[in-house]
Scaffold this motif. Structure first.
Motif, PDB file in Angstrom:
ATOM      1  N   GLU A   1       0.794  -1.167  -0.039  1.00 36.60           N
ATOM      2  CA  GLU A   1      -0.099  -0.002  -0.108  1.00 36.60           C
ATOM      3  C   GLU A   1       0.868   1.178  -0.005  1.00 36.60           C
ATOM      4  OE1 GLU A   1      -3.385  -0.642   2.678  1.00 36.60           O
ATOM      5  OE2 GLU A   1      -1.778  -1.581   3.807  1.00 36.60           O
ATOM      6  N   PHE A   2       0.455   2.219  -0.701  1.00 42.94           N
ATOM      7  CA  PHE A   2       1.173   3.426  -0.907  1.00 42.94           C
ATOM      8  C   PHE A   2       0.877   4.311   0.440  1.00 42.94           C
ATOM      9  CE2 PHE A   2       2.905   7.311  -2.655  1.00 42.94           C
ATOM     10  CZ  PHE A   2       1.889   8.357  -2.338  1.00 42.94           C
ATOM     11  N   LEU A   3       1.809   4.948   1.017  1.00 46.66           N
ATOM     12  CA  LEU A   3       1.625   5.762   2.092  1.00 46.66           C
ATOM     13  C   LEU A   3       2.107   7.321   1.623  1.00 46.66           C
ATOM     14  CD1 LEU A   3       3.719   3.955   4.740  1.00 46.66           C
ATOM     15  CD2 LEU A   3       1.273   4.122   4.536  1.00 46.66           C
ATOM     16  N   VAL A   4       3.182   7.516   1.030  1.00 42.42           N
ATOM     17  CA  VAL A   4       3.626   8.932   0.783  1.00 42.42           C
ATOM     18  C   VAL A   4       4.774   9.029  -0.381  1.00 42.42           C
ATOM     19  CG1 VAL A   4       5.323   8.914   2.603  1.00 42.42           C
ATOM     20  CG2 VAL A   4       4.052  11.147   1.881  1.00 42.42           C
ATOM     21  N   SER A   5       4.573  10.104  -1.021  1.00 36.97           N
ATOM     22  CA  SER A   5       5.389  10.338  -1.807  1.00 36.97           C
ATOM     23  C   SER A   5       6.283  11.833  -1.666  1.00 36.97           C
ATOM     24  CB  SER A   5       5.005  10.304  -3.440  1.00 36.97           C
ATOM     25  OG  SER A   5       4.278  11.180  -3.659  1.00 36.97           O
ATOM     26  N   PHE A   6       7.258  12.138  -2.025  1.00 36.39           N
ATOM     27  CA  PHE A   6       8.240  13.139  -1.560  1.00 36.39           C
ATOM     28  C   PHE A   6       9.161  13.881  -2.567  1.00 36.39           C
ATOM     29  CE2 PHE A   6       9.349  15.480   2.218  1.00 36.39           C
ATOM     30  CZ  PHE A   6      10.843  15.767   1.881  1.00 36.39           C
ATOM     31  N   TYR A   7       8.986  15.091  -3.042  1.00 36.06           N
ATOM     32  CA  TYR A   7       9.854  15.407  -4.009  1.00 36.06           C
ATOM     33  C   TYR A   7       9.893  16.907  -3.946  1.00 36.06           C
ATOM     34  CZ  TYR A   7      10.992  17.688  -8.878  1.00 36.06           C
ATOM     35  OH  TYR A   7      11.322  18.369  -9.782  1.00 36.06           O
ATOM     36  N   ASN A   8      11.178  17.313  -3.956  1.00 30.15           N
ATOM     37  CA  ASN A   8      11.829  18.659  -3.939  1.00 30.15           C
ATOM     38  C   ASN A   8      11.356  19.311  -2.468  1.00 30.15           C
ATOM     39  OD1 ASN A   8      12.689  21.077  -4.826  1.00 30.15           O
ATOM     40  ND2 ASN A   8      10.994  21.917  -5.419  1.00 30.15           N
ATOM     41  N   ASN A   9      11.769  18.316  -1.612  1.00 24.31           N
ATOM     42  CA  ASN A   9      11.662  18.848   0.071  1.00 24.31           C
ATOM     43  C   ASN A   9      10.353  18.676   0.807  1.00 24.31           C
ATOM     44  OD1 ASN A   9      14.475  18.344   0.935  1.00 24.31           O
ATOM     45  ND2 ASN A   9      14.835  20.400  -0.176  1.00 24.31           N
ATOM     46  N   GLU A  10       9.222  17.964  -0.155  1.00 25.78           N
ATOM     47  CA  GLU A  10       8.103  18.401   0.470  1.00 25.78           C
ATOM     48  C   GLU A  10       7.343  17.119  -0.191  1.00 25.78           C
ATOM     49  OE1 GLU A  10       6.549  22.211  -1.136  1.00 25.78           O
ATOM     50  OE2 GLU A  10       5.802  21.378  -2.863  1.00 25.78           O
ATOM     51  N   ILE A  11       6.261  16.739   0.750  1.00 29.74           N
ATOM     52  CA  ILE A  11       5.313  15.812   0.426  1.00 29.74           C
ATOM     53  C   ILE A  11       4.425  16.224  -0.911  1.00 29.74           C
ATOM     54  CG2 ILE A  11       3.042  14.496   1.159  1.00 29.74           C
ATOM     55  CD1 ILE A  11       4.154  14.809   4.023  1.00 29.74           C
ATOM     56  N   SER A  12       4.414  15.267  -1.834  1.00 35.10           N
ATOM     57  CA  SER A  12       3.992  15.519  -3.118  1.00 35.10           C
ATOM     58  C   SER A  12       2.478  14.723  -3.073  1.00 35.10           C
ATOM     59  CB  SER A  12       4.581  15.327  -4.275  1.00 35.10           C
ATOM     60  OG  SER A  12       5.100  14.017  -4.400  1.00 35.10           O
ATOM     61  N   GLU A  13       2.433  13.640  -2.480  1.00 35.63           N
ATOM     62  CA  GLU A  13       1.144  12.851  -2.408  1.00 35.63           C
ATOM     63  C   GLU A  13       1.132  12.073  -0.980  1.00 35.63           C
ATOM     64  OE1 GLU A  13       0.602  10.976  -6.286  1.00 35.63           O
ATOM     65  OE2 GLU A  13      -1.568  10.233  -5.706  1.00 35.63           O
ATOM     66  N   LYS A  14      -0.208  11.800  -0.774  1.00 37.00           N
ATOM     67  CA  LYS A  14      -0.117  10.960   0.551  1.00 37.00           C
ATOM     68  C   LYS A  14      -1.401  10.225   0.503  1.00 37.00           C
ATOM     69  CE  LYS A  14      -1.698  14.454   3.757  1.00 37.00           C
ATOM     70  NZ  LYS A  14      -1.388  15.380   5.035  1.00 37.00           N
ATOM     71  N   SER A  15      -1.563   8.990   0.946  1.00 41.93           N
ATOM     72  CA  SER A  15      -2.803   8.300   1.203  1.00 41.93           C
ATOM     73  C   SER A  15      -3.420   8.429   2.440  1.00 41.93           C
ATOM     74  CB  SER A  15      -2.503   6.684   0.924  1.00 41.93           C
ATOM     75  OG  SER A  15      -1.656   6.417   2.158  1.00 41.93           O
ATOM     76  N   GLU A  16      -4.773   7.973   2.657  1.00 35.61           N
ATOM     77  CA  GLU A  16      -5.569   8.062   3.897  1.00 35.61           C
ATOM     78  C   GLU A  16      -4.769   7.528   4.924  1.00 35.61           C
ATOM     79  OE1 GLU A  16      -9.664   7.887   1.578  1.00 35.61           O
ATOM     80  OE2 GLU A  16      -9.264   6.114   2.580  1.00 35.61           O
ATOM     81  N   ILE A  17      -3.984   6.446   4.684  1.00 33.23           N
ATOM     82  CA  ILE A  17      -3.323   5.930   5.746  1.00 33.23           C
ATOM     83  C   ILE A  17      -2.267   6.684   6.412  1.00 33.23           C
ATOM     84  CG2 ILE A  17      -1.863   3.794   6.390  1.00 33.23           C
ATOM     85  CD1 ILE A  17      -2.478   2.583   3.898  1.00 33.23           C
ATOM     86  N   PHE A  18      -1.890   7.585   5.757  1.00 30.55           N
ATOM     87  CA  PHE A  18      -0.709   8.436   6.172  1.00 30.55           C
ATOM     88  C   PHE A  18      -1.252   9.758   6.921  1.00 30.55           C
ATOM     89  CE2 PHE A  18       3.829   9.583   5.885  1.00 30.55           C
ATOM     90  CZ  PHE A  18       3.809  11.202   6.012  1.00 30.55           C
TER      91      PHE A  18
END
Lengths: 111, 113
Positions: free
Chosen positions: A44-61
């Motif tokens: 399951e996807f939790l979170v993605s991170f780019y350019n020192n910030e969160i770009s996307e996150k799931s409901e789990i996160f």
């Protein structure tokens, strides 16, 4: 061949404790991710991170989770107050563009 | 939401035979990736196929993509005992999302020597 590394390989903690899972992504990659896999279930996807910030996150996160890139090489996932249901394999991944390369995982056991 | 679903759930073959695994998904994708996972270990990236590609090869692996049917297949030719693992497809959406791989439940492949 460069690879994603994760430490520790196994972490045992008491419910309510904070844990920090560490990852060293591949050095020229720009995108970083955390996934988890509860035993016997899907990744399951939790979170993605780019350019020192969160770009996307799931409901789990939720608010119990946070990520950080404290220096040029490490990428960490913090769980502030662990719950029994946080027990899972946690995978870090990194990518230059679309192909994501995964680390070997950290097995988190919450007692 | 889009979702990769593989079939069969489990596949048992003899060494030397070919193994075919299928994956279906629900919404438009940017690309589809196949991964292998040995028991209790990390995910190994096998191959990525873009939405405008129909077929791709890498060594003994052949992947096809049919966007009209929203399905993909992974063929492993001349299988070896070392190919024993779980195989997952994972998709990324076409809505500009960079990450957020959506994984299926996987096909557990067993290759008997």
């Amino acid at each position: 061949e460069p690879e994603v590394t994760q430490t520790p390989s196994h972490q045992v903690t008491q419910m309510g404790q904070e844990v920090i899972l560490r990852c060293v992504p591949i050095s020229n990659h720009l995108y970083f991710y955390w996934y988890r896999q509860i035993l016997g279930q899907k990744v399951e996807f939790l979170v993605s991170f780019y350019n020192n910030e969160i770009s996307e996150k799931s409901e789990i996160f939720d608010d119990q989770f946070s990520v950080e890139r404290p220096d040029g090489s490490n990428f960490t996932l913090k769980i502030r107050s662990t719950k029994l249901e946080d027990s899972a394999m946690y995978f870090c991944a990194s990518s230059q563009v679309y192909e994501q390369f995964f680390g070997p995982g950290t097995r988190l056991t919450v007692l | 939401s889009q979702q990769g679903e593989e079939d069969p759930q489990a596949l048992s073959i003899q060494e030397g035979e070919n193994a075919t695994m299928n994956c279906s998904y629900k919404t438009s994708i940017n690309n589809l990736q196949w991964y292998r996972q040995n028991s209790g270990r990390g995910l190994v990236h096998l191959i990525l196929i873009r939405s405008n590609e129909r077929e791709k090869h890498s060594g003994r692996l052949r992947v096809t993509l049919d966007t009209s049917k929203k399905s993909s297949s992974l063929l492993i030719t001349a299988s070896r005992a070392a190919d024993t693992a779980s195989y997952f497809c994972a998709t990324t959406g076409s809505g500009g999302s960079q990450g957020n791989l959506i994984f299926g439940k996987g096909t557990k492949l067993s290759v008997k020597p």
